[in-house]
Design a protein around this motif. Structure first.
Motif, mmCIF file in Angstrom:
data_model
loop_
_atom_site.group_PDB
_atom_site.id
_atom_site.type_symbol
_atom_site.label_atom_id
_atom_site.label_comp_id
_atom_site.label_asym_id
_atom_site.label_seq_id
_atom_site.Cartn_x
_atom_site.Cartn_y
_atom_site.Cartn_z
ATOM 1 N N THR A 1 -28.193 -21.398 -15.119
ATOM 2 C CA THR A 1 -29.268 -20.429 -15.099
ATOM 3 C C THR A 1 -29.196 -19.617 -16.316
ATOM 4 O OG1 THR A 1 -29.082 -20.110 -12.776
ATOM 5 C CG2 THR A 1 -29.785 -18.287 -13.907
ATOM 6 N N SER B 1 -30.787 -16.401 -17.944
ATOM 7 C CA SER B 1 -31.319 -15.384 -17.510
ATOM 8 C C SER B 1 -31.856 -14.394 -18.937
ATOM 9 C CB SER B 1 -30.707 -14.237 -16.717
ATOM 10 O OG SER B 1 -30.277 -14.983 -15.543
ATOM 11 N N ASP C 1 -36.076 -16.255 -15.042
ATOM 12 C CA ASP C 1 -34.886 -17.154 -15.491
ATOM 13 C C ASP C 1 -35.186 -18.754 -15.393
ATOM 14 O OD1 ASP C 1 -33.505 -14.864 -14.928
ATOM 15 O OD2 ASP C 1 -32.494 -15.471 -13.059
ATOM 16 N N THR D 1 -30.214 -13.060 -23.879
ATOM 17 C CA THR D 1 -29.984 -13.700 -22.683
ATOM 18 C C THR D 1 -28.592 -13.939 -22.284
ATOM 19 O OG1 THR D 1 -29.387 -16.020 -23.722
ATOM 20 C CG2 THR D 1 -31.864 -15.355 -23.208
#
Length: 181
Positions: free
Chosen positions: A41, A43, A51, A168
């Motif tokens: 993931t 984000s 995401d 991120t």
């Protein structure tokens, strides 16, 4: 008399073979080869972005130097959860410090390493590579011939941020089962 010598020799050979076989069955098994699932993931720290979630197949090879130190190589092939044309193939090289890495029973470990991956879009020339460092941790259990692991990684995000031009964070996780030898 010859019968007794032959019987004693047979008993001695059988005892030696049995003790070697028993020792081989109880020896530590430092290698394992595994298969499992891998998820990543990425984000965006800005709430205006969704995401990027990837999931897919994991293959790994592990070596335990002793009960406290080990190394692992993970190869993964992933697909974006929302856009299946976006594929991610990569690998991790990791070192671990912990407890129970070689012996049967519970194990727990922390460590770090590097990752490298390539994103591609099916049917296009798009191809982008990312790499960096990561901190890892995990828990698992060793049976005589089988091992299971659950790991979590926090990745450095410099390449992701350069590509997307936003701040991120990245987390990878894996669940694998393997054969010990």
């Amino acid at each position: 008399m010859t019968y007794l010598k032959a019987g004693s020799a047979t008993l001695l050979v059988f005892s030696l073979f049995f003790s070697l076989k028993l020792q081989a069955m109880t020896d530590d098994k430092p290698y394992s080869l595994g298969i499992g699932s891998y998820a990543l993931t990425i984000s965006a720290d800005d709430s205006g972005y969704e995401d990027d979630d990837f999931s897919g197949l994991l293959l790994n090879a592990t070596y335990a130097f002793n009960d406290n130190v080990g190394a692992r190589f993970n190869y993964y092939t992933l697909e974006h959860d929302d856009w299946s044309d976006l594929e991610n193939d990569g690998f991790d090289i990791l070192g671990y410090y912990g407890t129970g890495l070689l012996s049967e029973g519970f194990k727990a470990y922390i460590g770090g390493g590097v990752y490298r991956e390539t994103w591609e879009v099916s049917g296009t020339d798009f191809d982008e590579s990312f790499s960096g460092f990561q901190l890892n941790g995990g828990i698992g259990y060793h049976w005589p011939a089988v091992t299971i692991d659950l790991t979590l990684a926090l990745r450095s995000t410099g390449d992701y941020e350069d590509f997307a031009e936003i701040d991120t964070s990245a987390i990878a996780s894996a669940l694998s089962i393997g054969f010990r030898f």
